[in-house]
Design an enzyme around this catalytic site. Structure first.
Site, PDB file in Angstrom:
ATOM      1  N   LEU A  95       0.830  -1.202   0.000  1.00  0.00           N
ATOM      2  CA  LEU A  95       0.000   0.000   0.000  1.00  0.00           C
ATOM      3  C   LEU A  95       0.862   1.249   0.000  1.00  0.00           C
ATOM      4  O   LEU A  95       2.020   1.236   0.449  1.00  0.00           O
ATOM      5  CB  LEU A  95      -0.935  -0.029   1.222  1.00  0.00           C
ATOM      6  N   TYR A 158       6.877  11.777  -9.494  1.00  0.00           N
ATOM      7  CA  TYR A 158       6.745  10.814  -8.394  1.00  0.00           C
ATOM      8  C   TYR A 158       6.999  11.533  -7.058  1.00  0.00           C
ATOM      9  O   TYR A 158       6.456  11.173  -6.016  1.00  0.00           O
ATOM     10  CB  TYR A 158       7.683   9.630  -8.603  1.00  0.00           C
ATOM     11  N   LYS A 165       9.492   6.023  -0.720  1.00  0.00           N
ATOM     12  CA  LYS A 165      10.033   4.714  -1.118  1.00  0.00           C
ATOM     13  C   LYS A 165      11.496   4.561  -0.680  1.00  0.00           C
ATOM     14  O   LYS A 165      11.924   3.462  -0.314  1.00  0.00           O
ATOM     15  CB  LYS A 165       9.900   4.497  -2.632  1.00  0.00           C
TER      16      LYS A 165
HETATM   17  P1  NAD Z   1      -3.716  -0.031  -5.569  1.00  0.00           P
HETATM   18  O1  NAD Z   1      -4.445   1.272  -5.610  1.00  0.00           O
HETATM   19  O2  NAD Z   1      -4.423  -1.200  -6.107  1.00  0.00           O
HETATM   20  O3  NAD Z   1      -3.222  -0.349  -4.103  1.00  0.00           O
HETATM   21  C1  NAD Z   1      -2.909   0.651  -3.166  1.00  0.00           C
HETATM   22  C2  NAD Z   1      -3.575   0.227  -1.861  1.00  0.00           C
HETATM   23  O4  NAD Z   1      -3.214   1.081  -0.801  1.00  0.00           O
HETATM   24  C3  NAD Z   1      -5.104   0.227  -1.938  1.00  0.00           C
HETATM   25  O5  NAD Z   1      -5.594  -1.061  -1.676  1.00  0.00           O
HETATM   26  C4  NAD Z   1      -5.493   1.198  -0.843  1.00  0.00           C
HETATM   27  O6  NAD Z   1      -6.673   0.824  -0.179  1.00  0.00           O
HETATM   28  C5  NAD Z   1      -4.296   1.090   0.081  1.00  0.00           C
HETATM   29  N1  NAD Z   1      -4.197   2.179   1.047  1.00  0.00           N
HETATM   30  C6  NAD Z   1      -4.058   3.513   0.798  1.00  0.00           C
HETATM   31  N2  NAD Z   1      -4.059   4.192   1.961  1.00  0.00           N
HETATM   32  C7  NAD Z   1      -4.198   3.273   2.955  1.00  0.00           C
HETATM   33  C8  NAD Z   1      -4.281   3.340   4.380  1.00  0.00           C
HETATM   34  N3  NAD Z   1      -4.224   4.526   5.031  1.00  0.00           N
HETATM   35  N4  NAD Z   1      -4.409   2.199   5.087  1.00  0.00           N
HETATM   36  C9  NAD Z   1      -4.493   1.014   4.458  1.00  0.00           C
HETATM   37  N5  NAD Z   1      -4.423   0.865   3.121  1.00  0.00           N
HETATM   38  C10 NAD Z   1      -4.281   1.985   2.379  1.00  0.00           C
HETATM   39  O7  NAD Z   1      -2.340   0.244  -6.365  1.00  0.00           O
HETATM   40  P2  NAD Z   1      -1.037  -0.661  -6.579  1.00  0.00           P
HETATM   41  O8  NAD Z   1      -0.371  -0.071  -7.759  1.00  0.00           O
HETATM   42  O9  NAD Z   1      -1.378  -2.103  -6.577  1.00  0.00           O
HETATM   43  O10 NAD Z   1      -0.138  -0.316  -5.293  1.00  0.00           O
HETATM   44  C11 NAD Z   1       0.332  -1.274  -4.378  1.00  0.00           C
HETATM   45  C12 NAD Z   1       1.794  -1.031  -4.023  1.00  0.00           C
HETATM   46  O11 NAD Z   1       2.599  -1.254  -5.172  1.00  0.00           O
HETATM   47  C13 NAD Z   1       2.103   0.376  -3.535  1.00  0.00           C
HETATM   48  O12 NAD Z   1       3.079   0.306  -2.503  1.00  0.00           O
HETATM   49  C14 NAD Z   1       2.749   1.010  -4.766  1.00  0.00           C
HETATM   50  O13 NAD Z   1       3.610   2.061  -4.417  1.00  0.00           O
HETATM   51  C15 NAD Z   1       3.502  -0.181  -5.286  1.00  0.00           C
HETATM   52  N6  NAD Z   1       3.959  -0.092  -6.688  1.00  0.00           N
HETATM   53  C16 NAD Z   1       3.069   0.153  -7.691  1.00  0.00           C
HETATM   54  C17 NAD Z   1       3.506   0.215  -9.004  1.00  0.00           C
HETATM   55  C18 NAD Z   1       2.551   0.507 -10.139  1.00  0.00           C
HETATM   56  O14 NAD Z   1       2.990   0.929 -11.202  1.00  0.00           O
HETATM   57  N7  NAD Z   1       1.267   0.251  -9.997  1.00  0.00           N
HETATM   58  C19 NAD Z   1       4.869   0.032  -9.290  1.00  0.00           C
HETATM   59  C20 NAD Z   1       5.757  -0.217  -8.238  1.00  0.00           C
HETATM   60  C21 NAD Z   1       5.290  -0.278  -6.939  1.00  0.00           C
HETATM   61  O1  0WE Z   2       3.668   3.934  -6.159  1.00  0.00           O
HETATM   62  C1  0WE Z   2       2.986   4.180  -7.123  1.00  0.00           C
HETATM   63  C2  0WE Z   2       1.627   4.840  -6.973  1.00  0.00           C
HETATM   64  C3  0WE Z   2       1.589   5.693  -5.751  1.00  0.00           C
HETATM   65  C4  0WE Z   2       0.401   6.590  -5.561  1.00  0.00           C
HETATM   66  C5  0WE Z   2      -0.495   6.958  -6.556  1.00  0.00           C
HETATM   67  C6  0WE Z   2      -1.536   7.827  -6.250  1.00  0.00           C
HETATM   68  C7  0WE Z   2      -2.502   8.328  -7.291  1.00  0.00           C
HETATM   69  C8  0WE Z   2      -3.825   8.777  -6.693  1.00  0.00           C
HETATM   70  C9  0WE Z   2       0.240   7.119  -4.312  1.00  0.00           C
HETATM   71  N1  0WE Z   2      -0.755   7.970  -4.013  1.00  0.00           N
HETATM   72  C10 0WE Z   2      -1.650   8.320  -4.945  1.00  0.00           C
HETATM   73  N2  0WE Z   2      -2.627   9.205  -4.605  1.00  0.00           N
HETATM   74  C11 0WE Z   2      -3.664   9.516  -5.420  1.00  0.00           C
HETATM   75  O2  0WE Z   2      -4.509  10.381  -5.093  1.00  0.00           O
HETATM   76  N3  0WE Z   2       3.466   3.859  -8.369  1.00  0.00           N
HETATM   77  C12 0WE Z   2       4.794   3.321  -8.485  1.00  0.00           C
HETATM   78  C13 0WE Z   2       2.721   4.127  -9.620  1.00  0.00           C
HETATM   79  C14 0WE Z   2       3.173   5.452 -10.109  1.00  0.00           C
HETATM   80  O3  0WE Z   2       2.729   6.590  -9.549  1.00  0.00           O
HETATM   81  C15 0WE Z   2       3.378   7.642 -10.174  1.00  0.00           C
HETATM   82  C16 0WE Z   2       4.229   7.139 -11.153  1.00  0.00           C
HETATM   83  C17 0WE Z   2       4.121   5.727 -11.101  1.00  0.00           C
HETATM   84  C18 0WE Z   2       4.876   4.744 -11.930  1.00  0.00           C
HETATM   85  C19 0WE Z   2       3.263   9.010  -9.949  1.00  0.00           C
HETATM   86  C20 0WE Z   2       3.996   9.895 -10.734  1.00  0.00           C
HETATM   87  C21 0WE Z   2       4.862   9.403 -11.689  1.00  0.00           C
HETATM   88  C22 0WE Z   2       4.985   8.021 -11.918  1.00  0.00           C
END
Ligand code: NAD
Ligand code: 0WE
Length: 258
Positions: A95, A158, A165
């Site tokens: 998360l 980001y 991170k």
């Molecule tokens: P996602 O939106 O499906 O998951 C994010 C989750 O965070 C959601 O389930 C949301 O409910 C939870 N969350 C937010 N605030 C919270 C809180 N206060 N308490 C409990 N839960 C909370 O998106 P995702 O892309 O699957 O993200 C999951 C992880 O993967 C994150 O750590 C994200 O940074 C990481 N990540 C994502 C990507 C990408 O490109 N999608 C790439 C690398 C890493």
């Molecule tokens: O970790 C992430 C997503 C993190 C994230 C995304 C959001 C969008 C909606 C955290 N908080 C929020 N809050 C919101 O309101 N990633 C690695 C995916 C991601 O997010 C980016 C990226 C990439 C890749 C944001 C800017 C630039 C690149």
């Protein structure tokens, strides 16, 4: 062997069927783990219903609300695990959150509140969940979190999430050093960009994905299932000598200089 039969795994961060945590939960289930699921509660309970229906086929035996900003919810989640399971083997931290304002424009405009909230939810939460899991990981264990390249290199927009991170990856090392003596391993997976609820809310994510498809050694992005398989490896005895590491599951993108 990669067999998680008899293992109890708590998975955080499932929001919908595109969540990386959903990919991980499915692969842990396939490997035979017994699952517990936490979700972020909202007032109308819509999230709860959605996640409950989604995870039903995986037969979770723990299903708890857990907003990581609320110590009482964390405590109550792990109290339920203690009562129902008696021990915990696997913790998946998947998360992150930063305010939308914080994810565009000048990084120097980051507010104190925005910085604090992003670091609290996205980084400190690993410390608090690990602390709660520690007394339950009596037969060793594995903790896995999700990170992104923006924590070690500058990725446009980001912004404060990059700082969160970087802190998260350092949390992994300090936790690994502390918990190693009780055979609890702590690792991170650095995933390449994947279309999820969180990433889709980010402007320009499709352009980023297209860029990765052109530049990454494998000429594509990765899937939630591929991240799930790497997480399953990190949770299994096949990785018994691995702790404190960041494993890149990004189609090789991070090795490129141009
Ligand atoms: P996602 O939106 O499906 O998951 C994010 C989750 O965070 C959601 O389930 C949301 O409910 C939870 N969350 C937010 N605030 C919270 C809180 N206060 N308490 C409990 N839960 C909370 O998106 P995702 O892309 O699957 O993200 C999951 C992880 O993967 C994150 O750590 C994200 O940074 C990481 N990540 C994502 C990507 C990408 O490109 N999608 C790439 C690398 C890493
Ligand atoms: O970790 C992430 C997503 C993190 C994230 C995304 C959001 C969008 C909606 C955290 N908080 C929020 N809050 C919101 O309101 N990633 C690695 C995916 C991601 O997010 C980016 C990226 C990439 C890749 C944001 C800017 C630039 C690149």
């Amino acid at each position: 062997m990669l067999d998680l039969t008899g293992k109890h795994a708590l998975v955080t961060g499932i929001a919908n069927n595109r969540s990386i945590a959903w990919g991980i939960a499915q692969q842990l289930h396939q490997a035979g783990a017994e699952l517990g699921i936490t979700y972020l509660p909202d007032e109308k309970g819509r999230f709860e219903k959605k996640v409950r229906e989604l995870v039903e086929p995986l037969n979770p035996t723990v299903f708890e609300p857990c907003n990581v900003q609320d110590d009482a919810q964390i405590q109550s989640t792990f109290e339920t695990i203690r009562e129902k399971w008696g021990k915990l083997d696997i913790l998946i931290h998947c998360l992150a959150f930063a305010g939308k304002d914080e994810l565009s424009g000048d990084f120097s405009n980051t507010s104190r509140e925005g910085f604090t909230r992003a670091l609290d939810i996205s980084s400190y939460s690993l410390v608090s969940l690990a602390a709660a899991a520690k007394p339950l990981m009596t037969q060793g264990g594995s903790i896995v979190t999700l990170t992104y390249l923006g924590g070690v290199r500058v990725v446009p927009n980001y912004n404060v999430m990059g700082i969160a991170k970087a802190a998260l990856e350092m949390n992994v090392r300090y936790l690994a050093a502390e918990l190693g003596s009780q055979n609890v391993r702590v690792n991170a997976i650095s995933a390449g960009p994947i279309r999820t609820l969180a990433s889709s809310a980010v402007g320009g994510i499709l352009d980023m994905i297209r860029h990765v498809e052109e530049v990454a050694p494998l000429r594509r992005t990765v899937t939630q299932t591929e991240v799930g398989n790497a997480a399953t490896f990190l949770c299994s005895d096949l990785s018994s000598g691995v702790t404190g590491q960041v494993l890149y599951v990004d189609a090789g993108y991070n090795i490129m200089g141009m």
